[in-house]
Design a protein around this motif. Structure first.
Motif, mmCIF file in Angstrom:
data_model
loop_
_atom_site.group_PDB
_atom_site.id
_atom_site.type_symbol
_atom_site.label_atom_id
_atom_site.label_comp_id
_atom_site.label_asym_id
_atom_site.label_seq_id
_atom_site.Cartn_x
_atom_site.Cartn_y
_atom_site.Cartn_z
ATOM 1 N N THR A 196 27.892 4.795 -50.757
ATOM 2 C CA THR A 196 28.646 4.782 -50.525
ATOM 3 C C THR A 196 28.922 5.550 -49.697
ATOM 4 O OG1 THR A 196 29.757 5.273 -53.021
ATOM 5 C CG2 THR A 196 30.955 6.639 -51.738
ATOM 6 N N ALA A 197 26.887 6.857 -49.397
ATOM 7 C CA ALA A 197 26.888 7.527 -48.131
ATOM 8 C C ALA A 197 27.227 7.292 -46.793
ATOM 9 C CB ALA A 197 26.269 8.857 -48.997
ATOM 10 N N LEU A 198 25.974 6.065 -47.167
ATOM 11 C CA LEU A 198 26.153 5.208 -46.029
ATOM 12 C C LEU A 198 27.192 4.567 -45.263
ATOM 13 C CD1 LEU A 198 24.078 3.174 -44.499
ATOM 14 C CD2 LEU A 198 24.272 1.330 -45.749
ATOM 15 N N LYS A 199 28.200 3.751 -46.274
ATOM 16 C CA LYS A 199 30.043 3.547 -45.944
ATOM 17 C C LYS A 199 29.997 4.264 -44.643
ATOM 18 C CE LYS A 199 30.092 -0.694 -48.905
ATOM 19 N NZ LYS A 199 31.066 -1.436 -49.743
ATOM 20 N N ALA A 200 30.623 5.757 -45.732
ATOM 21 C CA ALA A 200 31.177 6.737 -44.944
ATOM 22 C C ALA A 200 30.859 6.679 -43.633
ATOM 23 C CB ALA A 200 31.443 8.121 -45.996
ATOM 24 N N ALA A 201 29.313 7.090 -43.005
ATOM 25 C CA ALA A 201 28.533 8.193 -42.249
ATOM 26 C C ALA A 201 28.630 5.863 -41.233
ATOM 27 C CB ALA A 201 26.743 8.355 -42.431
ATOM 28 N N LEU A 202 28.517 5.251 -42.179
ATOM 29 C CA LEU A 202 28.237 4.478 -40.545
ATOM 30 C C LEU A 202 30.062 3.942 -40.375
ATOM 31 C CD1 LEU A 202 26.752 1.482 -42.472
ATOM 32 C CD2 LEU A 202 26.403 2.565 -40.339
ATOM 33 N N SER B 137 35.469 -3.422 -41.712
ATOM 34 C CA SER B 137 33.409 -4.484 -41.892
ATOM 35 C C SER B 137 33.294 -3.489 -42.498
ATOM 36 C CB SER B 137 32.929 -4.532 -40.199
ATOM 37 O OG SER B 137 31.125 -4.804 -40.974
ATOM 38 N N VAL B 138 33.183 -1.768 -42.445
ATOM 39 C CA VAL B 138 32.182 -0.761 -43.718
ATOM 40 C C VAL B 138 32.782 -1.410 -45.174
ATOM 41 C CG1 VAL B 138 31.670 1.309 -43.870
ATOM 42 C CG2 VAL B 138 31.498 0.242 -41.558
ATOM 43 N N LYS B 139 34.003 -1.702 -44.498
ATOM 44 C CA LYS B 139 34.386 -1.471 -45.857
ATOM 45 C C LYS B 139 34.619 -2.903 -46.841
ATOM 46 C CE LYS B 139 38.760 1.628 -45.173
ATOM 47 N NZ LYS B 139 40.754 1.255 -44.483
ATOM 48 N N LYS B 140 34.038 -3.873 -46.078
ATOM 49 C CA LYS B 140 33.570 -5.051 -46.674
ATOM 50 C C LYS B 140 32.426 -4.953 -46.935
ATOM 51 C CE LYS B 140 37.783 -7.188 -44.689
ATOM 52 N NZ LYS B 140 37.988 -8.746 -43.678
ATOM 53 N N MET B 141 31.571 -4.119 -46.156
ATOM 54 C CA MET B 141 30.220 -4.485 -46.900
ATOM 55 C C MET B 141 29.555 -4.535 -48.089
ATOM 56 S SD MET B 141 27.304 -0.911 -45.880
ATOM 57 C CE MET B 141 27.979 -1.110 -44.251
ATOM 58 N N SER B 142 28.908 -5.540 -48.359
ATOM 59 C CA SER B 142 28.810 -5.937 -49.888
ATOM 60 C C SER B 142 27.163 -4.780 -50.352
ATOM 61 C CB SER B 142 27.671 -7.287 -49.815
ATOM 62 O OG SER B 142 27.162 -7.412 -48.947
ATOM 63 N N THR C 144 19.953 -3.667 -47.082
ATOM 64 C CA THR C 144 19.742 -4.348 -45.919
ATOM 65 C C THR C 144 19.425 -3.248 -44.989
ATOM 66 O OG1 THR C 144 20.078 -6.795 -46.214
ATOM 67 C CG2 THR C 144 19.436 -6.144 -44.059
ATOM 68 N N ILE C 145 20.522 -2.187 -44.864
ATOM 69 C CA ILE C 145 20.147 -1.649 -43.558
ATOM 70 C C ILE C 145 19.653 -0.476 -43.628
ATOM 71 C CG2 ILE C 145 21.645 0.231 -42.298
ATOM 72 C CD1 ILE C 145 24.570 -1.996 -42.543
ATOM 73 N N ILE C 146 19.406 -0.071 -44.938
ATOM 74 C CA ILE C 146 18.842 0.953 -45.314
ATOM 75 C C ILE C 146 17.430 1.014 -45.512
ATOM 76 C CG2 ILE C 146 18.170 2.104 -47.457
ATOM 77 C CD1 ILE C 146 21.382 2.321 -48.301
ATOM 78 N N THR C 147 17.049 0.066 -45.683
ATOM 79 C CA THR C 147 16.237 -0.713 -45.465
ATOM 80 C C THR C 147 14.965 -1.736 -44.123
ATOM 81 O OG1 THR C 147 16.058 -2.756 -46.672
ATOM 82 C CG2 THR C 147 15.406 -0.893 -47.916
ATOM 83 N N GLY C 148 15.972 -1.374 -43.611
ATOM 84 C CA GLY C 148 15.939 -2.569 -42.323
ATOM 85 C C GLY C 148 15.532 -1.349 -40.987
ATOM 86 N N ASP D 56 15.429 -0.434 -36.481
ATOM 87 C CA ASP D 56 15.674 1.024 -36.543
ATOM 88 C C ASP D 56 17.563 0.536 -35.993
ATOM 89 O OD1 ASP D 56 13.819 2.168 -36.071
ATOM 90 O OD2 ASP D 56 13.154 1.949 -33.984
ATOM 91 N N THR D 57 17.409 -0.774 -36.260
ATOM 92 C CA THR D 57 18.390 -0.850 -35.488
ATOM 93 C C THR D 57 19.406 -2.384 -36.502
ATOM 94 O OG1 THR D 57 18.242 -2.489 -33.955
ATOM 95 C CG2 THR D 57 18.559 0.011 -32.260
ATOM 96 N N ALA D 58 19.292 -1.944 -37.700
ATOM 97 C CA ALA D 58 20.268 -2.895 -38.653
ATOM 98 C C ALA D 58 21.066 -2.397 -38.520
ATOM 99 C CB ALA D 58 19.023 -3.477 -40.022
ATOM 100 N N GLY D 59 21.667 -1.180 -38.799
ATOM 101 C CA GLY D 59 23.407 -0.908 -38.678
ATOM 102 C C GLY D 59 24.003 -1.691 -37.939
ATOM 103 N N THR D 60 23.623 -1.246 -36.526
ATOM 104 C CA THR D 60 23.557 -2.016 -35.589
ATOM 105 C C THR D 60 24.289 -3.505 -35.851
ATOM 106 O OG1 THR D 60 23.274 -0.221 -34.238
ATOM 107 C CG2 THR D 60 23.823 -2.585 -33.070
ATOM 108 N N GLU D 61 23.203 -4.241 -35.859
ATOM 109 C CA GLU D 61 22.745 -5.634 -36.699
ATOM 110 C C GLU D 61 24.184 -5.684 -37.459
ATOM 111 O OE1 GLU D 61 21.726 -7.787 -34.572
ATOM 112 O OE2 GLU D 61 20.984 -5.568 -33.394
#
Length: 227
Positions: free
Chosen positions: A32-38, A110-115, A121-125, A127-132
């Motif tokens: 939830t925090a990750l989605k809001a921050a992204l 896109s963030v709202k649809k994030m599974s 994958t973003i959290i454990t990816g 340096d640019t996993a969120g961007t990818e």
């Protein structure tokens, strides 16, 4: 600021211990925090570029003339016609600056649809996993939204129209690459590239130097993972 801090904490969860805590204690809170921050971070990136000189004034993303047109640009400058090249470069960058605000709602969707798997994958990816993630899920839609705005913007500038006329002939005689002849497509692709470049830079800075939390849910996540 709080959102960027939240992103810093969420993106810092890369150790095996962090994953264990995420799975057993705070996974939903972290996601939830990750989605809001992204969401907030991507909106901030759009705001940074989608303004006058957002592209033109930033060397990292400033759009030059197409590679195969730069020989002609150099010749123009030697002949004292540099102002025309400068005018065209300004036109390209202004078109990108006008188009970028369209990305705001696309990123939010896109963030709202994030599974859950996407978030992990973003959290454990890297340096640019969120961007990818954004590049993979938004580029096609953003291209469709950017292109008409770029076309409308360049159509207002007579010099850009003359470039298009010259480019078609230059391609035929091998003076210009085909992919560089369509100025609107070129600007659209460069605008997208620049947007993801800036997002990646911000993400890398946050991963490198995580800061304190700014909301109760992130404090909860940070506290659990810090044990």
């Amino acid at each position: 600021m709080a959102a960027m801090k939240a992103l810093a904490i969420a993106l810092a969860l890369v150790s095996s211990n962090a994953i264990a805590q995420l799975e057993h204690i705070t996974r939903q809170d972290a996601i939830t925090a990750l989605k809001a921050a992204l969401e907030k971070g991507s909106v901030a990136a759009v705001a940074h570029l989608g303004k006058v000189d957002g592209f033109l004034g930033n060397p990292q993303v400033k759009i030059p003339l197409p590679d195969s047109a730069q020989r002609a640009e150099h010749a123009m400058r030697r002949l004292g016609m540099g102002k025309y090249a400068d005018e065209l470069i300004v036109t390209l960058n202004r078109a990108a600056e006008l188009a970028v605000p369209q990305a705001r709602t696309v990123f939010v969707d896109s963030v709202k649809k994030m599974s859950v798997q996407d978030a992990k994958t973003i959290i454990t990816g890297g340096d640019t996993a969120g961007t990818e993630y954004f590049r993979r899920t938004t580029r096609s839609e953003l291209h469709k939204r950017f292109l008409p705005i770029v076309e409308k913007s360049t159509a207002k500038v007579q010099l850009a129209q003359k470039y298009e006329q010259f480019a078609d002939k230059a391609v035929v005689v091998g003076m210009l690459k085909k992919e560089d002849a369509d100025l609107d497509e070129y600007v659209t692709q460069k605008a997208l590239d620049g947007l993801y470049v800036m997002m990646a830079e911000e993400e890398k800075k946050i991963r490198k130097d995580p800061v304190g939390t700014g909301s109760s849910i992130i404090k909860k996540v940070f506290g659990a993972l810090g044990r």
